[in-house]
Design a protein around this motif. Structure first.
Motif, PDB file in Angstrom:
ATOM      1  N   PRO A 151      29.954  76.967  10.868  1.00  0.00           N
ATOM      2  CA  PRO A 151      29.734  75.703  10.162  1.00  0.00           C
ATOM      3  C   PRO A 151      31.036  74.982   9.816  1.00  0.00           C
ATOM      4  CG  PRO A 151      28.321  77.414   9.268  1.00  0.00           C
ATOM      5  CD  PRO A 151      29.303  78.084  10.172  1.00  0.00           C
ATOM      6  N   ALA A 152      32.120  75.742   9.617  1.00  0.00           N
ATOM      7  CA  ALA A 152      33.401  75.121   9.288  1.00  0.00           C
ATOM      8  C   ALA A 152      33.915  74.264  10.442  1.00  0.00           C
ATOM      9  CB  ALA A 152      34.439  76.186   8.943  1.00  0.00           C
ATOM     10  N   SER A 153      33.515  74.578  11.662  1.00  0.00           N
ATOM     11  CA  SER A 153      34.022  73.850  12.829  1.00  0.00           C
ATOM     12  C   SER A 153      33.122  72.704  13.262  1.00  0.00           C
ATOM     13  CB  SER A 153      34.209  74.815  14.003  1.00  0.00           C
ATOM     14  OG  SER A 153      32.961  75.332  14.427  1.00  0.00           O
ATOM     15  N   TRP A 154      31.968  72.523  12.607  1.00  0.00           N
ATOM     16  CA  TRP A 154      31.016  71.504  13.051  1.00  0.00           C
ATOM     17  C   TRP A 154      31.543  70.089  12.848  1.00  0.00           C
ATOM     18  CZ3 TRP A 154      25.177  72.781  11.930  1.00  0.00           C
ATOM     19  CH2 TRP A 154      24.816  73.899  12.691  1.00  0.00           C
ATOM     20  N   ARG A 155      32.434  69.885  11.902  1.00  0.00           N
ATOM     21  CA  ARG A 155      32.949  68.539  11.631  1.00  0.00           C
ATOM     22  C   ARG A 155      34.223  68.235  12.423  1.00  0.00           C
ATOM     23  NH1 ARG A 155      31.824  65.750   6.901  1.00  0.00           N
ATOM     24  NH2 ARG A 155      34.047  65.405   6.578  1.00  0.00           N
ATOM     25  N   GLY A 156      34.501  69.073  13.424  1.00  0.00           N
ATOM     26  CA  GLY A 156      35.644  68.811  14.281  1.00  0.00           C
ATOM     27  C   GLY A 156      36.925  69.471  13.813  1.00  0.00           C
ATOM     28  N   THR A 178      20.087  90.891  -0.403  1.00  0.00           N
ATOM     29  CA  THR A 178      20.659  90.597   0.917  1.00  0.00           C
ATOM     30  C   THR A 178      20.829  89.102   1.139  1.00  0.00           C
ATOM     31  OG1 THR A 178      19.591  92.578   1.823  1.00  0.00           O
ATOM     32  CG2 THR A 178      20.356  90.925   3.401  1.00  0.00           C
ATOM     33  N   GLY A 179      19.791  88.337   0.850  1.00  0.00           N
ATOM     34  CA  GLY A 179      19.755  86.933   1.211  1.00  0.00           C
ATOM     35  C   GLY A 179      20.776  86.064   0.507  1.00  0.00           C
ATOM     36  N   ALA A 180      21.031  86.331  -0.781  1.00  0.00           N
ATOM     37  CA  ALA A 180      21.924  85.457  -1.546  1.00  0.00           C
ATOM     38  C   ALA A 180      23.342  85.473  -0.984  1.00  0.00           C
ATOM     39  CB  ALA A 180      21.927  85.872  -3.019  1.00  0.00           C
ATOM     40  N   LEU A 181      23.845  86.659  -0.657  1.00  0.00           N
ATOM     41  CA  LEU A 181      25.200  86.761  -0.125  1.00  0.00           C
ATOM     42  C   LEU A 181      25.283  86.181   1.285  1.00  0.00           C
ATOM     43  CD1 LEU A 181      27.959  87.768  -1.060  1.00  0.00           C
ATOM     44  CD2 LEU A 181      27.461  89.965   0.032  1.00  0.00           C
ATOM     45  N   LEU A 182      24.234  86.375   2.062  1.00  0.00           N
ATOM     46  CA  LEU A 182      24.216  85.809   3.409  1.00  0.00           C
ATOM     47  C   LEU A 182      24.195  84.283   3.346  1.00  0.00           C
ATOM     48  CD1 LEU A 182      24.103  86.244   6.442  1.00  0.00           C
ATOM     49  CD2 LEU A 182      21.629  86.500   6.263  1.00  0.00           C
ATOM     50  N   GLU A 183      23.476  83.732   2.381  1.00  0.00           N
ATOM     51  CA  GLU A 183      23.445  82.280   2.225  1.00  0.00           C
ATOM     52  C   GLU A 183      24.836  81.724   1.945  1.00  0.00           C
ATOM     53  OE1 GLU A 183      21.890  79.240  -1.164  1.00  0.00           O
ATOM     54  OE2 GLU A 183      20.330  80.493  -0.259  1.00  0.00           O
ATOM     55  N   VAL A 184      25.577  82.404   1.067  1.00  0.00           N
ATOM     56  CA  VAL A 184      26.933  81.952   0.770  1.00  0.00           C
ATOM     57  C   VAL A 184      27.824  82.079   2.002  1.00  0.00           C
ATOM     58  CG1 VAL A 184      29.004  82.392  -0.616  1.00  0.00           C
ATOM     59  CG2 VAL A 184      26.772  82.400  -1.687  1.00  0.00           C
ATOM     60  N   ALA A 185      27.638  83.143   2.777  1.00  0.00           N
ATOM     61  CA  ALA A 185      28.433  83.308   3.995  1.00  0.00           C
ATOM     62  C   ALA A 185      28.197  82.139   4.954  1.00  0.00           C
ATOM     63  CB  ALA A 185      28.090  84.629   4.678  1.00  0.00           C
ATOM     64  N   VAL A 186      26.938  81.750   5.115  1.00  0.00           N
ATOM     65  CA  VAL A 186      26.607  80.662   6.030  1.00  0.00           C
ATOM     66  C   VAL A 186      27.117  79.322   5.504  1.00  0.00           C
ATOM     67  CG1 VAL A 186      24.686  79.354   7.032  1.00  0.00           C
ATOM     68  CG2 VAL A 186      24.621  81.851   7.039  1.00  0.00           C
ATOM     69  N   LEU A 187      27.030  79.124   4.191  1.00  0.00           N
ATOM     70  CA  LEU A 187      27.355  77.816   3.618  1.00  0.00           C
ATOM     71  C   LEU A 187      28.827  77.635   3.268  1.00  0.00           C
ATOM     72  CD1 LEU A 187      24.197  77.362   1.419  1.00  0.00           C
ATOM     73  CD2 LEU A 187      25.052  75.675   3.032  1.00  0.00           C
ATOM     74  N   SER A 188      29.557  78.711   3.026  1.00  0.00           N
ATOM     75  CA  SER A 188      30.920  78.553   2.514  1.00  0.00           C
ATOM     76  C   SER A 188      31.844  77.839   3.515  1.00  0.00           C
ATOM     77  CB  SER A 188      31.508  79.907   2.108  1.00  0.00           C
ATOM     78  OG  SER A 188      31.519  80.808   3.193  1.00  0.00           O
ATOM     79  N   GLY A 189      31.668  78.119   4.814  1.00  0.00           N
ATOM     80  CA  GLY A 189      32.472  77.406   5.798  1.00  0.00           C
ATOM     81  C   GLY A 189      32.189  75.919   5.780  1.00  0.00           C
ATOM     82  N   ALA A 190      30.912  75.567   5.589  1.00  0.00           N
ATOM     83  CA  ALA A 190      30.536  74.150   5.496  1.00  0.00           C
ATOM     84  C   ALA A 190      31.135  73.512   4.251  1.00  0.00           C
ATOM     85  CB  ALA A 190      29.015  74.024   5.480  1.00  0.00           C
ATOM     86  N   VAL A 234      33.927  74.445   2.722  1.00  0.00           N
ATOM     87  CA  VAL A 234      35.365  74.291   2.960  1.00  0.00           C
ATOM     88  C   VAL A 234      35.634  73.046   3.796  1.00  0.00           C
ATOM     89  CG1 VAL A 234      37.371  75.285   4.140  1.00  0.00           C
ATOM     90  CG2 VAL A 234      35.925  76.747   2.699  1.00  0.00           C
ATOM     91  N   ALA A 235      34.750  72.780   4.769  1.00  0.00           N
ATOM     92  CA  ALA A 235      34.941  71.648   5.672  1.00  0.00           C
ATOM     93  C   ALA A 235      34.457  70.325   5.087  1.00  0.00           C
ATOM     94  CB  ALA A 235      34.221  71.914   6.989  1.00  0.00           C
ATOM     95  N   GLY A 236      33.796  70.374   3.908  1.00  0.00           N
ATOM     96  CA  GLY A 236      33.287  69.144   3.312  1.00  0.00           C
ATOM     97  C   GLY A 236      32.071  68.604   4.026  1.00  0.00           C
ATOM     98  N   ALA A 237      31.167  69.484   4.438  1.00  0.00           N
ATOM     99  CA  ALA A 237      29.979  69.085   5.195  1.00  0.00           C
ATOM    100  C   ALA A 237      29.019  68.261   4.339  1.00  0.00           C
ATOM    101  CB  ALA A 237      29.262  70.323   5.736  1.00  0.00           C
ATOM    102  N   SER A 238      28.155  67.511   5.005  1.00  0.00           N
ATOM    103  CA  SER A 238      27.194  66.657   4.316  1.00  0.00           C
ATOM    104  C   SER A 238      26.109  67.488   3.642  1.00  0.00           C
ATOM    105  CB  SER A 238      26.537  65.709   5.316  1.00  0.00           C
ATOM    106  OG  SER A 238      25.704  66.428   6.220  1.00  0.00           O
ATOM    107  N   GLU A 239      25.402  66.863   2.688  1.00  0.00           N
ATOM    108  CA  GLU A 239      24.301  67.542   2.008  1.00  0.00           C
ATOM    109  C   GLU A 239      23.176  67.861   2.990  1.00  0.00           C
ATOM    110  OE1 GLU A 239      23.691  68.860  -1.021  1.00  0.00           O
ATOM    111  OE2 GLU A 239      25.847  68.586  -1.283  1.00  0.00           O
ATOM    112  N   ASP A 240      22.953  66.968   3.970  1.00  0.00           N
ATOM    113  CA  ASP A 240      21.902  67.226   4.954  1.00  0.00           C
ATOM    114  C   ASP A 240      22.198  68.491   5.751  1.00  0.00           C
ATOM    115  OD1 ASP A 240      20.475  65.028   4.183  1.00  0.00           O
ATOM    116  OD2 ASP A 240      21.155  63.742   5.826  1.00  0.00           O
TER     117      ASP A 240
END
Length: 299
Positions: free
Chosen positions: A55-60, A186-198, A200-206
């Motif tokens: 997710p951190a790389s999705w914004r280029g 299990t799920g809470a930590l995995l959610e942070v793993a998936v979202l933290s890169g986004a 850091v990159a300043g991803a949109s709310e969507d």
């Protein structure tokens, strides 16, 4: 042709290992943890950092901007495994195919290693990121630290573990309670793993909303598959002792639904996770490949 997750992880494995080694080398110098910190992730793979990178790389941007955060997530994950294996918790002798930390260094040192990794994870996520990429707004890292803390404490991993331990041997554990355990443990930590890169990159709310739905689906699917493998896998395949859930009289998804229905529900959750990211096209293929890996894994 699908995205080759295995090839990607193989090419990034050395990078992950080197980053973790560098991070812990600093911790050792500061805190004298040499007896137990280095071997904590024997046999670790790049899947946890991968959840952060993509997710951190999705914004280029570069996924390396999220490397320190990815290492921090692996430190927290490793802490949870060290503590989970302790005699007072799940009492396991094997982890990732090797003797568990407390079997090698004793219970006291295993507890301290986990404590140190947990504390150092927050320091490394923030200071490690800003040292390499000072242009990243500190508010983004504050969000990572805040959400990571929530995912570990009573609203997350610890809360799920408390209910898990309290439910052992209880004959009337409901499906709702089991889902609570696993969405927190299990799920809470995995959610942070998936979202933290986004974050850091300043991803949109969507995008963050879609990633949150994806993480919830793969998190529950992961646990259902874990329950199945505890019944069907071997110690050699799993890298840990099988049959522990039944021995501890834990309620599991196969115990509630049977193996066939459990596998079908895991498959449905993976299909849901992939569909949520489908609007993002090629950028979503790596995370969709990870979802497939979760449901087809053998360990």
């Amino acid at each position: 042709m699908g995205w080759d997750l295995a090839a990607y992880l193989k090419t990034r494995q050395q990078e992950v290992d080197a980053a973790l080694d560098r991070a812990i080398a600093v911790a050792i110098q500061k805190r004298c943890l040499r007896p137990c910190a280095i071997p904590c992730w024997w046999g670790a793979n790049a899947c946890d950092p991968f959840c952060v990178w993509r997710p951190a790389s999705w914004r280029g941007g570069s996924d390396r901007e999220a490397m320190a955060v990815a290492c921090a997530l692996e430190m927290v994950h490793t802490m949870s495994l060290i503590h989970d294996d302790l005699p007072a918790m799940d009492n396991d002798d094997l982890r990732r195919g090797k003797p568990t930390n407390h079997k090698v260094y004793g219970e006291a040192m295993a507890i301290l290693a986990g404590d140190a990794l947990l504390a150092y994870a927050f320091e490394h996520a923030i200071e490690g990121t800003l040292a390499a990429y000072p242009e990243i707004p500190p508010a983004r890292l504050l969000q990572v630290a805040s959400r990571l803390g929530r995912a570990i404490a009573g609203h997350g991993l610890v809360g799920g573990q408390v209910v898990d331990l309290a439910s052992e041997g209880q004959p009337d554990v409901t499906e709702e309670t089991l889902e609570f355990i696993h969405t927190h443990k299990t799920g809470a930590l995995l959610e942070v793993a998936v979202l933290s890169g986004a974050w850091v990159a300043g991803a949109s709310e969507d995008l963050c909303g879609a990633l949150r739905q994806y993480a919830a689906a793969i998190g529950l699917a992961f646990q259902i598959v874990d329950d199945i493998l505890d019944l069907t896998g071997t110690a050699e395949e799993l890298g840990k002792s099988p049959g522990k859930d039944a021995a501890a009289q834990k309620i599991t998804y196969p115990r509630l639904w049977g193996l066939e229905v459990s596998q079908a529900k895991a498959n449905a959750l993976i299909a849901e996770a992939k569909a949520v990211l489908a609007p993002y096209g090629e950028a979503a293929q790596p995370l969709q490949a990870l979802a497939d890996f979760i449901v087809h894994r053998k360990s």
